[in-house]
Design a protein around this motif. Structure first.
Motif, PDB file in Angstrom:
ATOM      1  N   GLY A 201       0.785  -1.225   0.000  1.00  0.00           N
ATOM      2  CA  GLY A 201       0.000   0.000   0.000  1.00  0.00           C
ATOM      3  C   GLY A 201       0.817   1.274   0.000  1.00  0.00           C
TER       4      GLY A 201
ATOM      5  N   PRO B 153       2.471   4.255  -1.860  1.00  0.00           N
ATOM      6  CA  PRO B 153       2.281   4.845  -3.193  1.00  0.00           C
ATOM      7  C   PRO B 153       3.505   4.734  -4.093  1.00  0.00           C
TER       8      PRO B 153
ATOM      9  N   GLU C 232      -8.492   0.939  -2.670  1.00  0.00           N
ATOM     10  CA  GLU C 232      -7.761   2.213  -2.596  1.00  0.00           C
ATOM     11  C   GLU C 232      -6.596   2.117  -1.610  1.00  0.00           C
ATOM     12  N   LEU C 233      -6.743   1.264  -0.610  1.00  0.00           N
ATOM     13  CA  LEU C 233      -5.674   1.067   0.363  1.00  0.00           C
ATOM     14  C   LEU C 233      -4.510   0.278  -0.252  1.00  0.00           C
TER      15      LEU C 233
ATOM     16  N   PRO D  47      -3.011   2.774  -3.825  1.00  0.00           N
ATOM     17  CA  PRO D  47      -3.250   4.216  -3.694  1.00  0.00           C
ATOM     18  C   PRO D  47      -2.668   4.963  -4.894  1.00  0.00           C
ATOM     19  N   ASN D  48      -3.221   6.144  -5.172  1.00  0.00           N
ATOM     20  CA  ASN D  48      -2.707   6.980  -6.246  1.00  0.00           C
ATOM     21  C   ASN D  48      -1.393   7.645  -5.827  1.00  0.00           C
TER      22      ASN D  48
END
Length: 314
Positions: A249, A251, A309-310, A313-314
């Motif tokens: 997780g 980025p 999303e976790l 992530p972006n």
């Protein structure tokens, strides 16, 4: 001649395999019959099959009859990928069958197992290694699948089987209801391609299955091995191992993996994450509770959308 026994099921095999004195003499006898060295043999205790290093150059892998499919995949993948990658992979030196147990003798690659190197690496090194792993995945997938297309199950049959048992599997493994509640919607909406041209998938780009070497003070991917779970299908499937076990997780790590694979930032959108989340739950070895290496992820995410999303992530 010493014989390998008939094995009724995997549990019986595991119990028999746990006592190396039962099978090491057979492995060494196989090696001798091929005229191979045995004086420096070493047993690899982990893994599924019977694996013995004969010396610093050779490894013997013996596959139990119920795992013959792994022999077929490993042999086929090593033959199809030979000479087509910039990264070293084992070469087949000998093959055969003993009492219905197929085996391969393959070359042993130099380097250190990724699982031994990865944990203490500085963050910038982890990002660089993940970029290399993404590039390795892409390179493997550019090789024409050839005869590997015949490996069963085919991609569509595999997905349909995994979807049918997905909810029951993760309920049995202890996935919390807040994630199970969104599972049917996820599998319906993810739109995983079934009829795109299939590529070679290992399903196992994890630290235990590649080698690292230090070069000029930096660690690099130095070899890839263990092709027993190879199949063909949708390429994003092979992003799951490094995502779960290595990116954690972070980025920068996620971005490095995707960039190495050939995806830009604009490619990493909601639809991609939705597909990856579904594929992670459909993976043949899927077990999020034990495989997602993000601390307290079950508390941090309220549903599968937050979980994707976790993880990515972006």
């Amino acid at each position: 001649m010493i014989s390998l026994p008939p094995v009724a099921d995997y549990e019986s095999y595991r119990a028999w395999r746990s006592d190396a004195s039962r099978w090491l003499p057979i492995a060494l006898d196989i090696a001798r019959r091929h005229g191979l060295p045995v004086s420096e043999s070493y047993i690899f205790a982990t893994g599924t099959n019977l694996v013995v290093a004969l010396d610093s150059r050779l490894i013997l892998k013996i596959f139990p009859p119920m795992l013959r499919s792994q022999f077929v995949s490993e042999r086929g993948a090593l033959m199809q990928l030979r000479g087509r990658l910039s990264l070293p992979i084992p070469e087949i030196v000998a093959e055969g069958e003993r009492d219905g147990w197929p085996y391969l003798v393959i070359t042993r690659l130099p380097g250190i197992a990724g699982s031994d190197v990865w944990p203490p690496l500085p963050e910038e090194e982890k990002e660089r290694v993940l970029r290399e792993i993404g590039a390795v995945i892409a390179e493997v997938q550019r090789v024409p699948p050839g005869a590997l297309l015949e490996i069963e199950p085919r991609w569509d049959a595999f997905l349909h089987r995994q979807i049918a048992g997905c909810h029951a599997r993760h309920e049995r493994l202890g996935l919390k209801p807040k994630f199970l509640d969104g599972l049917d919607d996820l599998l319906r909406d993810a739109a995983i391609p079934l009829d795109s041209p299939p590529v070679i998938l290992t399903g196992e780009y994890i630290p235990e299955n590649f080698l690292l070497a230090e070069d000029g003070g930096q660690w690099r991917v130095a070899g890839l091995f263990d092709f027993g779970d190879v199949k063909t299908g949708w390429g994003e499937y092979d992003l799951l191992g490094p995502s779960a076990f290595m990116a954690a997780g972070r980025p920068g790590r996620v971005r490095s993996l995707f960039e190495g694979f050939g995806y830009s930032r604009t490619d990493v959108n909601f639809a991609l994450k939705r597909r990856l989340m579904a594929l992670m739950l459909l993976h043949h070895a899927s077990d999020p509770i034990r495989h997602i290496c993000i601390e307290n992820w079950q508390q941090k995410a309220c549903d599968l959308v937050q979980l994707q999303e976790l993880i990515w992530p972006n």
